[in-house]
Enzyme design. Sequence first.
Site, PDB file in Angstrom:
ATOM      1  N   ASN A 268     -71.921 -45.800  -4.173  1.00 15.71           N
ATOM      2  CA  ASN A 268     -72.473 -45.806  -5.528  1.00 15.71           C
ATOM      3  C   ASN A 268     -71.741 -46.736  -6.487  1.00 15.71           C
ATOM      4  OD1 ASN A 268     -70.464 -43.777  -5.040  1.00 15.71           O
ATOM      5  ND2 ASN A 268     -70.749 -43.079  -7.126  1.00 15.71           N
ATOM      6  N   ARG A 269     -70.541 -47.183  -6.124  1.00 16.10           N
ATOM      7  CA  ARG A 269     -69.816 -48.101  -7.024  1.00 16.10           C
ATOM      8  C   ARG A 269     -68.772 -48.893  -6.235  1.00 16.10           C
ATOM      9  NH1 ARG A 269     -65.049 -45.243  -9.413  1.00 16.10           N
ATOM     10  NH2 ARG A 269     -64.981 -43.172  -8.498  1.00 16.10           N
ATOM     11  N   GLY A 270     -68.182 -49.870  -6.912  1.00 17.45           N
ATOM     12  CA  GLY A 270     -67.078 -50.632  -6.341  1.00 17.45           C
ATOM     13  C   GLY A 270     -67.423 -51.347  -5.044  1.00 17.45           C
ATOM     14  N   ILE A 271     -66.507 -51.306  -4.103  1.00 17.22           N
ATOM     15  CA  ILE A 271     -66.671 -52.018  -2.829  1.00 17.22           C
ATOM     16  C   ILE A 271     -67.875 -51.471  -2.058  1.00 17.22           C
ATOM     17  CG2 ILE A 271     -65.559 -52.467  -0.595  1.00 17.22           C
ATOM     18  CD1 ILE A 271     -62.831 -52.362  -2.102  1.00 17.22           C
TER      19      ILE A 271
ATOM     20  N   ARG B 226     -70.573 -38.891  -4.574  1.00 20.30           N
ATOM     21  CA  ARG B 226     -69.985 -37.562  -4.745  1.00 20.30           C
ATOM     22  C   ARG B 226     -70.295 -36.987  -6.107  1.00 20.30           C
ATOM     23  NH1 ARG B 226     -63.594 -37.207  -5.424  1.00 20.30           N
ATOM     24  NH2 ARG B 226     -64.266 -38.973  -6.680  1.00 20.30           N
TER      25      ARG B 226
ATOM     26  N   ASP C 115     -69.837 -34.779  -0.526  1.00 19.46           N
ATOM     27  CA  ASP C 115     -68.381 -34.852  -0.653  1.00 19.46           C
ATOM     28  C   ASP C 115     -67.830 -34.828   0.769  1.00 19.46           C
ATOM     29  OD1 ASP C 115     -65.664 -34.284  -0.903  1.00 19.46           O
ATOM     30  OD2 ASP C 115     -65.970 -33.203  -2.786  1.00 19.46           O
TER      31      ASP C 115
ATOM     32  N   GLY D 167     -62.912 -43.373  -0.656  1.00 19.63           N
ATOM     33  CA  GLY D 167     -61.470 -43.139  -0.650  1.00 19.63           C
ATOM     34  C   GLY D 167     -60.946 -42.906  -2.048  1.00 19.63           C
TER      35      GLY D 167
ATOM     36  N   TYR E  32     -51.281 -42.433  -0.055  1.00 17.66           N
ATOM     37  CA  TYR E  32     -52.393 -43.372   0.175  1.00 17.66           C
ATOM     38  C   TYR E  32     -52.081 -44.288   1.369  1.00 17.66           C
ATOM     39  CZ  TYR E  32     -55.776 -47.088  -1.011  1.00 17.66           C
ATOM     40  OH  TYR E  32     -56.795 -48.010  -0.992  1.00 17.66           O
TER      41      TYR E  32
ATOM     42  N   LYS F 165     -54.113 -44.604   4.924  1.00 18.78           N
ATOM     43  CA  LYS F 165     -54.784 -45.867   5.293  1.00 18.78           C
ATOM     44  C   LYS F 165     -54.204 -46.445   6.584  1.00 18.78           C
ATOM     45  CE  LYS F 165     -57.806 -46.221   1.971  1.00 18.78           C
ATOM     46  NZ  LYS F 165     -59.249 -46.208   2.246  1.00 18.78           N
TER      47      LYS F 165
HETATM   48  N1  LIG Z   1     -59.998 -51.604  -5.046  1.00 18.58           N
HETATM   49  C1  LIG Z   1     -59.029 -52.025  -4.273  1.00 18.58           C
HETATM   50  O1  LIG Z   1     -58.191 -52.842  -4.671  1.00 18.58           O
HETATM   51  C2  LIG Z   1     -58.948 -51.561  -2.853  1.00 18.58           C
HETATM   52  C3  LIG Z   1     -58.018 -52.180  -2.013  1.00 18.58           C
HETATM   53  C4  LIG Z   1     -57.906 -51.792  -0.692  1.00 18.58           C
HETATM   54  C5  LIG Z   1     -58.709 -50.765  -0.212  1.00 18.58           C
HETATM   55  N2  LIG Z   1     -59.605 -50.163  -1.031  1.00 18.58           N
HETATM   56  C6  LIG Z   1     -60.409 -49.092  -0.457  1.00 18.58           C
HETATM   57  O2  LIG Z   1     -61.769 -49.422  -0.553  1.00 18.58           O
HETATM   58  C7  LIG Z   1     -62.557 -48.227  -0.677  1.00 18.58           C
HETATM   59  C8  LIG Z   1     -63.430 -48.326  -1.925  1.00 18.58           C
HETATM   60  O3  LIG Z   1     -62.579 -48.547  -3.031  1.00 18.58           O
HETATM   61  P1  LIG Z   1     -63.097 -48.930  -4.493  1.00 18.58           P
HETATM   62  O4  LIG Z   1     -62.068 -49.810  -5.088  1.00 18.58           O
HETATM   63  O5  LIG Z   1     -64.503 -49.318  -4.454  1.00 18.58           O
HETATM   64  O6  LIG Z   1     -62.909 -47.495  -5.182  1.00 18.58           O
HETATM   65  P2  LIG Z   1     -63.713 -46.761  -6.343  1.00 18.58           P
HETATM   66  O7  LIG Z   1     -64.389 -47.744  -7.224  1.00 18.58           O
HETATM   67  O8  LIG Z   1     -62.715 -45.807  -6.907  1.00 18.58           O
HETATM   68  O9  LIG Z   1     -64.832 -45.960  -5.515  1.00 18.58           O
HETATM   69  C9  LIG Z   1     -64.460 -44.959  -4.607  1.00 18.58           C
HETATM   70  C10 LIG Z   1     -65.703 -44.425  -3.959  1.00 18.58           C
HETATM   71  O10 LIG Z   1     -65.333 -43.363  -3.047  1.00 18.58           O
HETATM   72  C11 LIG Z   1     -66.091 -42.205  -3.384  1.00 18.58           C
HETATM   73  N3  LIG Z   1     -65.355 -40.970  -3.044  1.00 18.58           N
HETATM   74  C12 LIG Z   1     -64.104 -40.644  -3.386  1.00 18.58           C
HETATM   75  N4  LIG Z   1     -63.804 -39.426  -2.913  1.00 18.58           N
HETATM   76  C13 LIG Z   1     -64.899 -38.986  -2.251  1.00 18.58           C
HETATM   77  C14 LIG Z   1     -65.222 -37.799  -1.552  1.00 18.58           C
HETATM   78  N5  LIG Z   1     -64.349 -36.769  -1.437  1.00 18.58           N
HETATM   79  N6  LIG Z   1     -66.442 -37.683  -0.995  1.00 18.58           N
HETATM   80  C15 LIG Z   1     -67.333 -38.679  -1.106  1.00 18.58           C
HETATM   81  N7  LIG Z   1     -67.105 -39.829  -1.771  1.00 18.58           N
HETATM   82  C16 LIG Z   1     -65.894 -39.966  -2.339  1.00 18.58           C
HETATM   83  C17 LIG Z   1     -66.327 -42.324  -4.867  1.00 18.58           C
HETATM   84  O11 LIG Z   1     -67.377 -41.468  -5.268  1.00 18.58           O
HETATM   85  P3  LIG Z   1     -67.511 -41.020  -6.828  1.00 18.58           P
HETATM   86  O12 LIG Z   1     -68.127 -42.178  -7.554  1.00 18.58           O
HETATM   87  O13 LIG Z   1     -68.367 -39.841  -6.791  1.00 18.58           O
HETATM   88  O14 LIG Z   1     -66.120 -40.718  -7.301  1.00 18.58           O
HETATM   89  C18 LIG Z   1     -66.657 -43.797  -4.977  1.00 18.58           C
HETATM   90  O15 LIG Z   1     -67.970 -44.033  -4.555  1.00 18.58           O
HETATM   91  C19 LIG Z   1     -61.556 -47.071  -0.747  1.00 18.58           C
HETATM   92  O16 LIG Z   1     -61.412 -46.497   0.532  1.00 18.58           O
HETATM   93  C20 LIG Z   1     -60.267 -47.756  -1.155  1.00 18.58           C
HETATM   94  O17 LIG Z   1     -59.140 -47.056  -0.736  1.00 18.58           O
HETATM   95  C21 LIG Z   1     -59.740 -50.524  -2.347  1.00 18.58           C
END
Ligand SMILES: NC(=O)c1ccc[n+]([C@@H]2O[C@H](COP(=O)([O-])OP(=O)(O)OC[C@H]3O[C@@H](n4cnc5c(N)ncnc54)[C@H](OP(=O)(O)O)[C@@H]3O)[C@@H](O)[C@H]2O)c1
Length: 239
Positions: free
Chosen positions: A11-14, A34, A53, A82, A145, A149
Amino acid sequence: MSRSVLVTGGNRGIGLAIARVFVEAGDKVAITYRSGEPPQELISLGVLAVRCDITDSEQVEQAYKEIEDKHGAVEVLVANAGITKDTLLMRMSEEDFASVVDTNLTGTFRVVKRANRGMLRAKKGRVVLISSVVGLLGAAGQANYAASKAALVGFARSLARELGSRNITFNVVAPGFVDTDMTKVLTDEQRAVIMQQVPLGRYAQPEEIASVVSFLASDNAAYITGAVIPVDGGLGMGH
Ligand SMILES: NC(=O)c1ccc[n+]([C@@H]2O[C@H](COP(=O)([O-])OP(=O)(O)OC[C@H]3O[C@@H](n4cnc5c(N)ncnc54)[C@H](OP(=O)(O)O)[C@@H]3O)[C@@H](O)[C@H]2O)c1
């Protein structure tokens, strides 16, 4: 070719960027979210949005039932959802540690295990896990974290060995710093320190992670399994 694709946390981000590339390729895409409402943009593109979730096995089971009913068994799974709960070890509660592991590692286990049922039957499947450069390098204040990972690498590589003969590939993408809500919490000072260590000198855009995930799910990547692909601007070189 229109495959049944599931992106958790789409739904958002990556995750949102990943969902978009599969939609553009003509796949049948489902996302889990979620909280809140799924983005209207995806709904109007015909994406199936399922509230789930991943810390709750029953919700995972219900989500898969709905996806299987509407799109057929999942053929490509991107385990992206995550969380972070950053703090120094001395201040880290057991709950801070356990909840991050329960989402990032055990949550991934739940969705991968359930996807495997259909993949075994189909005798094919693609699984991509979203880890982090932090899992390889470590980061002060992110022991929970980083541990969760790093564990995804052992998880994916074990499954690559276990299920390679069934034509199911398991790969890990390890992004560096990506411009999303997760990194918006960093101060300008923290950002500047990070950027000094990134050879490319900038954050990634979510689309730059999505394109690598899309490659790993494509026919061009049919002989890649158990790999950890860094998409980190050079930050983790050699790890
Ligand atoms: N951003 C970075 O710099 C970065 C770098 C390396 C790795 N990553 C990894 O890439 C992935 C996506 O990151 P992002 O930056 O896009 O993060 P984000 O914008 O915080 O989005 C996190 C996503 O995970 C969902 N989520 C979290 N807990 C959950 C649960 N218990 N059940 C179902 N969904 C859940 C969130 O849902 P809600 O919207 O409902 O909260 C949201 O869709 C993560 O695994 C993160 O660790 C990110």
